[in-house]
Scaffold this active site. Structure first.
Site, short mmCIF file in Angstrom:
data_model
loop_
_atom_site.label_atom_id
_atom_site.label_comp_id
_atom_site.label_asym_id
_atom_site.label_seq_id
_atom_site.Cartn_x
_atom_site.Cartn_y
_atom_site.Cartn_z
N CYS A 133 0.85 -5.67 1.18
CA CYS A 133 0.89 -7.09 1.50
C CYS A 133 1.77 -7.84 0.50
O CYS A 133 1.31 -8.24 -0.58
CB CYS A 133 -0.53 -7.66 1.50
SG CYS A 133 -0.56 -9.41 1.90
N CYS A 136 0.53 -11.37 -0.30
CA CYS A 136 -0.59 -11.47 -1.23
C CYS A 136 -0.15 -11.13 -2.66
O CYS A 136 -0.61 -11.76 -3.62
CB CYS A 136 -1.71 -10.50 -0.86
SG CYS A 136 -1.97 -10.27 0.89
N ASP A 137 0.69 -10.13 -2.81
CA ASP A 137 0.94 -9.57 -4.14
C ASP A 137 2.32 -9.85 -4.71
O ASP A 137 2.57 -9.52 -5.88
CB ASP A 137 0.72 -8.04 -4.09
CG ASP A 137 -0.69 -7.69 -3.68
OD1 ASP A 137 -1.59 -8.50 -3.95
OD2 ASP A 137 -0.89 -6.61 -3.09
#
Ligand code: NAP
Length: 324
Positions: A133, A136-137
Site C-alpha cells: 500500500c 499508506c506507507d
C-alpha cells in the site's frame, strides 16, 4: 441481530449496494471487514470515477458513499464474517467475535487482496520495507530508494504516487512492455526519478531486520543482480477474497464467485458484486455498478419472497372453494 440484507464488505460494490438497498427501505447492514472502504480506500487518487473533474482521493470516495448510504438508513458494523450458514432461512452469519447475524438476503462484496510474490524474504520483511500500500506507507520512504514490481495500472499508479516521497524508484517488470494505460506510461517514462528494469522479476528480498535490497533475475538471460533498496512494493495483481464461501456457493477455478450475469449466485438469496466476481474490468465504477445491480436484485428477491409468503398464509386462512 437480524437484517433483511447483510452486505459483506465495504468497497465501492458493497457501499453502493448499501445505498440502493437503503433507498429501498431495507435498512441494510454492512459488515465492513478488514479493510473499511475496500482497496479503493488505499488508493491515493482516483482520476476515472465519473463526476469528479479533478479526481478524488480513494478514501474520500469510499467515505462519501458510506455517508450517502447512511443518510438513507444503512447500518455499519466493524467486524469480520467468519462463517456463513446457507442451509437454513434466514441465513446465519457468524462474526469474528462470535456474534450471530441473521439475514433474508446476503450480498457478497468482499473484493480482492494484493497478490504476493511468494519469494524468500517477503513474509519476514512485511511491514519492514515490504508494503502492498503505497498510499499508506509512502511517507515512510522519504528520500529513499524503492522497487515496484509489476507493469499494470496499480504498479504505475502507486509507483507514481511514491515519487512524491522517494529519491529513486525502479520498476521491475517481467516483460519489455507495460500493461498499464498509456496516460500512466507517459507519466512514468517522463518522471526523472523513475527507471525500468525489463524482462525481470524479484526472486528474493534481502535484509534481516528491514529491507536492504532485492535480488533481481533477468528472465531472458538468467543473470541475477542485487540492488540496494529500502523498500519493495509488489503490485502484481489480486486474488479474490472468497475462501469463506468455497463450500457454500460456486466459484471458478481461480476463486472468483460465479454469477449468472445478474449478480445471482447459485444459492437463491445470495448475491455477489465487485472484484470478488469480476476478473476483467476491476474498476471502482464497475464495482459500484454491480453493487447497484445486486441491491436491486436482492430487493426484487425479497419482494417475491414476501409475496409468496403472503399467498401461502392466505391459502391457509381461506381454504379454496370446493374443499368444504
Ligand atoms: P494487472 O492489471 O493484472 O497487472 C498485474 C501486473 O503484474 C502485470 O504487469 C503482470 O505482468 C505483473 N505480474 C503478474 N504476476 C506476476 C508475477 N508473478 N511476477 C511478476 N510480475 C507479475 O493488475 P493491477 O495492476 O493490480 O490492476 C488490476 C485491475 O485494476 C486492472 O483492471 C486495472 O486496470 C485496474 N486498475 C485501474 C487503475 C486505474 O484505472 N487508474 C488503477 C489501478 C488498478 P504482465 O503484464 O506480464 O501480465
Amino acid at each position: 441481530m437480524h437484517s433483511q440484507v447483510v452486505i459483506i464488505g465495504s468497497g465501492p460494490a458493497g457501499l453502493t449496494a448499501a445505498l440502493y438497498a437503503a433507498r429501498a427501505n431495507l435498512e441494510p447492514l454492512v459488515v465492513r471487514g478488514l479493510q473499511p472502504g475496500g482497496l479503493i480506500a488505499t488508493t491515493s487518487e482516483v482520476e476515472n470515477y465519473p463526476g469528479f473533474v479533478d479526481g478524488i482521493g480513494g478514501y474520500e470516495l469510499a467515505e462519501n458513499i458510506e455517508k450517502q448510504a447512511a443518510r438513507f438508513g444503512a447500518q455499519y458494523k466493524d467486524a469480520l464474517i467468519t462463517k456463513v450458514d446457507a442451509s437454513q432461512r434466514p441465513f446465519v452469519l457468524t462474526t469474528d467475535s462470535d456474534e450471530t447475524i441473521t439475514a433474508d438476503a446476503v450480498i457478497i462484496s468482499t473484493g480482492s487482496s494484493p497478490r504476493h510474490l511468494g519469494v524468500p524474504g517477503e513474509e519476514k520483511l512485511a511491514n519492514r520495507g515490504v508494503s502492498y500500500c503505497a498510499t499508506c506507507d509512502g511517507f515512510f520512504f522519504r528520500g529513499k530508494k524503492v522497487v515496484v514490481v509489476g507493469g499494470g495500472n496499480s504498479a504505475l499508479d502507486e509507483g507514481l504516487f511514491l515519487t512524491r516521497y522517494v529519491d529513486e524508484l525502479i520498476f521491475v517488470h517481467r516483460r519489455d512492455s507495460l500493461r498499464a494505460d498509456p496516460v500512466l506510461q507517459d507519466r512514468a517514462f517522463s518522471n526523472p526519478k523513475v527507471r525500468f528494469i525489463w524482462d525481470s522479476t524479484v526472486e528474493e528480498i534481502l535484509g534481516d531486520e528491514k529491507v536492504t535490497g532485492v535480488r533481481v533475475v533477468n528472465l531472458k538471460t538468467g543473470a541475477t543482480e542485487d540492488l540496494a533498496v529500502d523498500g519493495v512494493f509488489p503490485y502484481i495483481g489480486h486474488t479474490p477474497n472468497s475462501s469463506l464461501f468455497k463450500d457454500i456457493i460456486e466459484l471458478d477455478e481461480n476463486g472468483y464467485v460465479l454469477t449468472d450475469g445478474r449478480t445471482h449466485t447459485n444459492v437463491p438469496g445470495i448475491f455477489a458484486a465487485g472484484d470478488v466476481v469480476d476478473h476483467i474490468y476491476r474498476q471502482a465504477i464497475t464495482a459500484a455498478g454491480e453493487g447497484c445491480q445486486a441491491a436491486m436484485e436482492a430487493t426484487w428477491f425479497l419482494a417475491e419472497q414476501e409475496h409468496a409468503a403472503k399467498k401461502k398464509a392466505e391459502q391457509v386462512e381461506t381454504p379454496a372453494l370446493g374443499t368444504w
